[in-house]
Structures are given as structure tokens and as C-alpha cells.
Design a protein around this motif. Structure first.
Motif, PDB file in Angstrom:
ATOM      1  N   MET A 136       0.824  -1.206   0.000  1.00  0.00           N
ATOM      2  CA  MET A 136       0.000   0.000   0.000  1.00  0.00           C
ATOM      3  C   MET A 136       0.866   1.269   0.000  1.00  0.00           C
ATOM      4  SD  MET A 136      -2.952  -0.876  -0.524  1.00  0.00           S
ATOM      5  CE  MET A 136      -3.441   0.848  -0.582  1.00  0.00           C
ATOM      6  N   SER A 137       2.028   1.228   0.638  1.00  0.00           N
ATOM      7  CA  SER A 137       2.942   2.378   0.607  1.00  0.00           C
ATOM      8  C   SER A 137       3.399   2.633  -0.826  1.00  0.00           C
ATOM      9  CB  SER A 137       4.159   2.131   1.498  1.00  0.00           C
ATOM     10  OG  SER A 137       3.774   2.022   2.848  1.00  0.00           O
ATOM     11  N   LEU A 138       3.672   1.557  -1.559  1.00  0.00           N
ATOM     12  CA  LEU A 138       4.073   1.677  -2.963  1.00  0.00           C
ATOM     13  C   LEU A 138       2.950   2.296  -3.796  1.00  0.00           C
ATOM     14  CD1 LEU A 138       6.085   1.091  -5.246  1.00  0.00           C
ATOM     15  CD2 LEU A 138       5.153  -1.231  -5.373  1.00  0.00           C
ATOM     16  N   LEU A 139       1.727   1.789  -3.616  1.00  0.00           N
ATOM     17  CA  LEU A 139       0.585   2.320  -4.377  1.00  0.00           C
ATOM     18  C   LEU A 139       0.298   3.782  -4.028  1.00  0.00           C
ATOM     19  CD1 LEU A 139      -1.995  -0.639  -4.351  1.00  0.00           C
ATOM     20  CD2 LEU A 139      -0.669   0.222  -6.288  1.00  0.00           C
ATOM     21  N   ILE A 140       0.366   4.113  -2.738  1.00  0.00           N
ATOM     22  CA  ILE A 140       0.103   5.483  -2.302  1.00  0.00           C
ATOM     23  C   ILE A 140       1.159   6.437  -2.856  1.00  0.00           C
ATOM     24  CG2 ILE A 140       0.017   7.030  -0.308  1.00  0.00           C
ATOM     25  CD1 ILE A 140      -2.492   5.363  -0.616  1.00  0.00           C
ATOM     26  N   THR A 141       2.413   5.989  -2.859  1.00  0.00           N
ATOM     27  CA  THR A 141       3.501   6.822  -3.405  1.00  0.00           C
ATOM     28  C   THR A 141       3.269   7.106  -4.884  1.00  0.00           C
ATOM     29  OG1 THR A 141       5.083   5.888  -1.827  1.00  0.00           O
ATOM     30  CG2 THR A 141       5.996   6.976  -3.761  1.00  0.00           C
ATOM     31  N   LEU A 142       2.885   6.076  -5.641  1.00  0.00           N
ATOM     32  CA  LEU A 142       2.614   6.260  -7.072  1.00  0.00           C
ATOM     33  C   LEU A 142       1.414   7.178  -7.291  1.00  0.00           C
ATOM     34  CD1 LEU A 142       3.115   2.591  -8.344  1.00  0.00           C
ATOM     35  CD2 LEU A 142       4.619   4.548  -8.763  1.00  0.00           C
ATOM     36  N   THR A 143       0.383   7.014  -6.475  1.00  0.00           N
ATOM     37  CA  THR A 143      -0.820   7.846  -6.617  1.00  0.00           C
ATOM     38  C   THR A 143      -0.531   9.298  -6.273  1.00  0.00           C
ATOM     39  OG1 THR A 143      -2.247   5.962  -6.076  1.00  0.00           O
ATOM     40  CG2 THR A 143      -3.208   8.146  -5.825  1.00  0.00           C
ATOM     41  N   SER A 144       0.288   9.524  -5.247  1.00  0.00           N
ATOM     42  CA  SER A 144       0.577  10.891  -4.811  1.00  0.00           C
ATOM     43  C   SER A 144       1.374  11.677  -5.847  1.00  0.00           C
ATOM     44  CB  SER A 144       1.338  10.869  -3.477  1.00  0.00           C
ATOM     45  OG  SER A 144       2.622  10.287  -3.645  1.00  0.00           O
ATOM     46  N   ARG A 145       2.011  10.985  -6.797  1.00  0.00           N
ATOM     47  CA  ARG A 145       2.801  11.648  -7.836  1.00  0.00           C
ATOM     48  C   ARG A 145       1.941  12.110  -9.015  1.00  0.00           C
ATOM     49  NH1 ARG A 145       8.352  10.141  -7.987  1.00  0.00           N
ATOM     50  NH2 ARG A 145       8.258   9.930 -10.256  1.00  0.00           N
TER      51      ARG A 145
END
Length: 315
Positions: free
Chosen positions: A158-167
Motif C-alpha cells: 500500500m505504501s508503494l501504491l500510495i507513493t505512485l498515486t501521490s505523484r
């Protein structure tokens, strides 16, 4: 140089439109939620407290059940308080940061359910197929490693997905759900979301793979348990609850994925809301009930816990 899009701007607040068509029933929904959420908390806390307070329940299987119930409290805390606030509020909004936190909490909890049920299936496999080696295999260190796997792997995904989404640069701020969901935010992007789609698809398949692996292991256990009455009893007593919980979580996850990616606006809002909420409604209450009522050892300790309290009150 490509000129900036007219609708491109920094989104600070998202609008949640899932309640728009059911706003006239909000006080009924609030009353039901105000009863249901405390019930979820009570059931999960009762199982957790019972397992922690009784040494005979400190075996690996019960430690994993305790972790499952803690996860139920963790996941629902990301939805129900905000949902009840929205039922009272005129505008259903959530900040950008709050939205990302809600996505992380709700979906890391869902993935943690899969990880925990997978670990529990491994524990049952060792207990039934290698009973003489059980305590040498399921040591305290192994149990700790399993618990860390259950929690850290979903957090990483989820940290990976959130990081990608926040960009992503977003060209909209309306989310057609009752809560923030990663795919709903990704769809608002002004540009290509191929990387997000691929990573999301990989993670979904990994966790559906968990479910397939567990189902296959239970098929093997069923064949193994047919050979003895004791094996059949052990399977029914400890594995059937796990299987019910897994079917429940997998169905809920499937509902959410299908609704998020392929849901039609022609479907009535109430049905769409139920499909989106199924994994926040059923597993958090069903898991403690399955393990609290079906497993004899836990059930006996829960009854003793409440019986003692009643005796003290009467005295």
C-alpha cells in the motif's frame, strides 16, 4: 513544450458523492452505524482480550486469530468514524492527505486479512499433516516472523501504491464512493496511469494468489483428513472457520475490485454502496463471531469472562 491543461490544478479536497442519492435516509443509516460499529469493536475486543488473558490460548493458532481481530479494528477505524461524520455533515468532503491515509488504512487492512488467513492455513497444515513436528516448526520466532509478514507486506504494497498515486497530477476532485479508494483517485489523473495500473494489477493478483493457495491447501487437507476420525474432527473444528473467513474476505475483495473498475452508473446507488462496503461490513463482525463461537476453547473462555463479570456485579 506542451501547454498545461485547463482543468489541471492542485487538488486539496476531494468530494465523496456516494451519499448523494441516499441523503434522505442518513439518520436511519447513522442509527444503524452507531449500533453496528460498537458491536464490531465489542466482538473483536472480547476475542482479543480473551486470548491475551488466558495462557492456554497462547498457541500459534490463537495468536493469529488475535492478529486477525486487531486488524478488523484497524481497518474499520479508517472508515466508520468518517462515515458517521459525513452522515451528519452537509458537505461530504475529505482532505487530500486524509484521503491517502484512508486508502492506506482500509486497503492495507484488507490485504492483511489475506496474509493472516494464508499464515493460518500454513499453521493448520503443519498441525494436521505434521503433528509430531508442530511445536518444533511453529516456534515463537516462526510465529513472530509470520505476524510480521501479515502486517509488513500489506504495508509495503500500500505504501508503494500510495507513493505512485501521490505523484499524479489530478484533473478532478469528485470520488463516486462513500470513502477514498485508490482506483477512484487514479482515474482523476490528467495523464497516463499505466504504471499505477500495472502495479495495482500485480498486487491484486498476488493476494488473489494467496486465496488460491489456501483453497488448494485445504483441498489437500480434506483428502488427508478423510483417513482418520480424529483428523476429520480437527479439520471441522479449526479449518472450516478459516475457510469460511477466507471465502468471506475473497468475495468482499472481488466485489470491491469489480465495482471499482467495472461498476456501471446505471446500477442503483444503494447497491453500488453495498458492493463497495461489503468487506467493511461483513468480515470485521464475522471473523470474531466465527472464532469466538465456533472454537470451543475460545467460546468457553468468553463465557467464563462474562459470567465472572455478572457474578461480580451481582455481589
Amino acid at each position: 513544450m506542451q501547454p498545461p491543461l485547463k482543468n489541471e490544478s492542485r487538488v486539496l479536497v476531494f468530494t465523496l458523492s456516494g451519499l448523494n442519492e441516499t441523503v434522505e435516509n442518513r439518520y436511519v443509516l447513522l442509527s444503524l452505524t452507531a449500533l453496528y460499529y460498537p458491536l464490531i469493536v465489542l466482538c473483536n475486543v472480547t476475542v482479543i482480550f480473551t486470548i491475551i488473558c488466558h495462557k492456554k490460548l497462547h498457541d500459534p493458532m490463537y495468536v493469529f486469530i488475535c492478529s486477525l481481530c486487531v486488524n478488523g479494528l484497524y481497518g474499520t477505524s479508517g472508515f466508520y468514524p468518517k462515515f458517521m461524520y459525513d452522515l451528519l455533515a452537509h458537505d461530504h468532503v475529505i482532505s487530500y492527505a486524509g484521503c491517502l491515509v484512508q486508502i492506506f488504512v482500509i486497503y492495507s487492512s484488507l490485504l492483511c486479512d489475506f496474509s493472516t488467513l494464508t499464515v493460518m492455513a500454513y499453521d493448520r497444515y503443519v498441525a494436521i499433516c505434521r503433528p509430531l513436528e508442530y511445536h518444533s516448526v511453529m516456534t515463537s520466532q516462526r510465529v513472530l516472523e509470520c505476524i510480521l509478514f501479515c502486517w509488513l507486506s500489506p504495508f509495503f504494497c500500500m505504501s508503494l501504491l500510495i507513493t505512485l498515486t501521490s505523484r499524479l497530477t489530478l484533473c478532478g476532485s469528485s470520488i463516486e464512493k462513500l470513502y477514498c479508494e485508490n482506483w477512484s483517485v487514479v482515474k482523476l489523473s490528467c495523464f497516463s496511469t499505466t504504471v499505477n495500473n500495472v502495479i495495482g494489477f500485480v498486487i491484486i493478483n498476488i493476494y488473489f494468489g494467496h486465496a488460491v493457495l489456501v483453497f488448494c491447501s485445504y483441498i489437500y487437507l480434506i483428502r488427508k483428513c478423510r483417513k482418520s476420525i480424529e483428523g476429520r474432527h480437527k479439520f471441522i473444528q479449526t479449518c472450516v472457520p478459516h475457510l469460511l473467513a477466507l471465502i468471506n474476505v475473497t468475495t468482499a475483495f472481488l466485489f470491491d475490485v469489480l465495482y471499482s473498475r467495472y461498476g456501471s452508473r446505471n446500477v442503483h446507488q444503494s447497491l453500488r454502496n453495498f458492493m463497495a462496503l461489503e468487506f467493511l461490513l461483513v468480515p470485521p463482525i464475522l471473523n470474531p463471531l466465527i472464532y469466538g463461537l465456533n472454537l470451543t476453547t475460545v467460546r468457553q473462555q468468553v463465557i467464563r469472562l462474562f459470567f465472572k463479570k455478572q457474578v461480580r456485579i451481582s455481589e
